[in-house]
Design a protein around this motif. Sequence first.
Motif, mmCIF file in Angstrom:
data_model
loop_
_atom_site.group_PDB
_atom_site.id
_atom_site.type_symbol
_atom_site.label_atom_id
_atom_site.label_comp_id
_atom_site.label_asym_id
_atom_site.label_seq_id
_atom_site.Cartn_x
_atom_site.Cartn_y
_atom_site.Cartn_z
ATOM 1 N N PRO A 9 -71.718 -8.155 45.443
ATOM 2 C CA PRO A 9 -71.537 -8.161 43.988
ATOM 3 C C PRO A 9 -72.692 -7.367 43.359
ATOM 4 O O PRO A 9 -73.840 -7.493 43.798
ATOM 5 N N ASN A 36 -69.708 -5.136 38.650
ATOM 6 C CA ASN A 36 -69.420 -6.170 37.659
ATOM 7 C C ASN A 36 -69.936 -5.750 36.279
ATOM 8 O O ASN A 36 -70.866 -6.327 35.741
ATOM 9 N N TYR A 61 -70.801 -13.761 38.977
ATOM 10 C CA TYR A 61 -71.007 -13.557 40.416
ATOM 11 C C TYR A 61 -69.758 -13.951 41.205
ATOM 12 O O TYR A 61 -69.301 -13.233 42.088
ATOM 13 N N CYS A 65 -67.174 -11.783 43.701
ATOM 14 C CA CYS A 65 -66.879 -12.156 45.088
ATOM 15 C C CYS A 65 -65.382 -12.352 45.299
ATOM 16 O O CYS A 65 -64.818 -11.921 46.325
ATOM 17 N N ASP A 86 -76.708 -9.822 48.325
ATOM 18 C CA ASP A 86 -76.928 -9.321 46.975
ATOM 19 C C ASP A 86 -77.280 -7.838 46.989
ATOM 20 O O ASP A 86 -77.748 -7.305 48.004
ATOM 21 N N PRO A 153 -78.055 -16.409 49.055
ATOM 22 C CA PRO A 153 -76.830 -15.619 48.899
ATOM 23 C C PRO A 153 -76.469 -14.784 50.128
ATOM 24 O O PRO A 153 -75.333 -14.339 50.260
ATOM 25 N N THR A 171 -68.792 -18.087 38.508
ATOM 26 C CA THR A 171 -70.124 -17.687 38.021
ATOM 27 C C THR A 171 -71.222 -18.128 38.969
ATOM 28 O O THR A 171 -71.264 -17.727 40.116
ATOM 29 N N TYR A 172 -72.119 -18.970 38.489
ATOM 30 C CA TYR A 172 -73.339 -19.299 39.221
ATOM 31 C C TYR A 172 -73.149 -20.298 40.356
ATOM 32 O O TYR A 172 -74.057 -20.497 41.160
#
Length: 229
Positions: A9, A36, A61, A65, A86, A153, A171-172
């Motif tokens: 991402p 993104n 995020y 993905c 990442d 990650p 998201t997170y």
Amino acid sequence: MTNIKVIIPAFNEADSIAHVINEIPKEVSEIIVVNNNSTDETVLNAEKSGATVLTEPKMGYGYACLTGLEYVSKQSENPDIIVFIDGDYSDYPEELTKLVQPILDKKVDFVIGSRVKELREEGSMTPQQIFGNWLATSLMKVLFGATFTDLGPFRAIQYDKLLSLQMEDTTYGWTVEMQLKALKQKLAYTEVPVRYKKRIGISKVSGTVKGSIFAGIKILSWIFKYSIK
């Protein structure tokens, strides 16, 4: 030959994305960068480095993905392993080889790259990241008997097992959702210690007060959601 695909991402990672792509081991069959909403040259630099570049306009995020996984699902041949990393060059992409080894050895389904203190560059993780990781993994230990020490990650998972998790966070909460669902489905997992360095550029999550707060809320909400199921 094992079919390994990497999903990255990326939001405004023009200065780092080529480094990440170029240092991923050559045995990987495809590197997928999911742009993104970048406003810099992330897309151009990723394409120049030979990656497949997708676009996900919805910020998040998890959205990025999920877009990468949707693309993979439409290919004629399923991969054996999916690796997530990442795009900020804080991980060492060449360590992908040791990350996937326990899966290749048929020992586990899922591997987390654990950013252990002794392998971490000073200042590479913010105090809120360190505390958040400790709190989340401590809660998972108490509530689920987990042995995770990190929400890192950089991770690898068997593709069929990943599909079975039916990932949904946009998201997170993506990383902790994966770990919680792996626990619920009793996937075999392990952690591999990995090096970690200061990222290129400013973190969009831990680098801001708003990002840190929202990430913390999302992570804790996933944990408590699963604790009462």
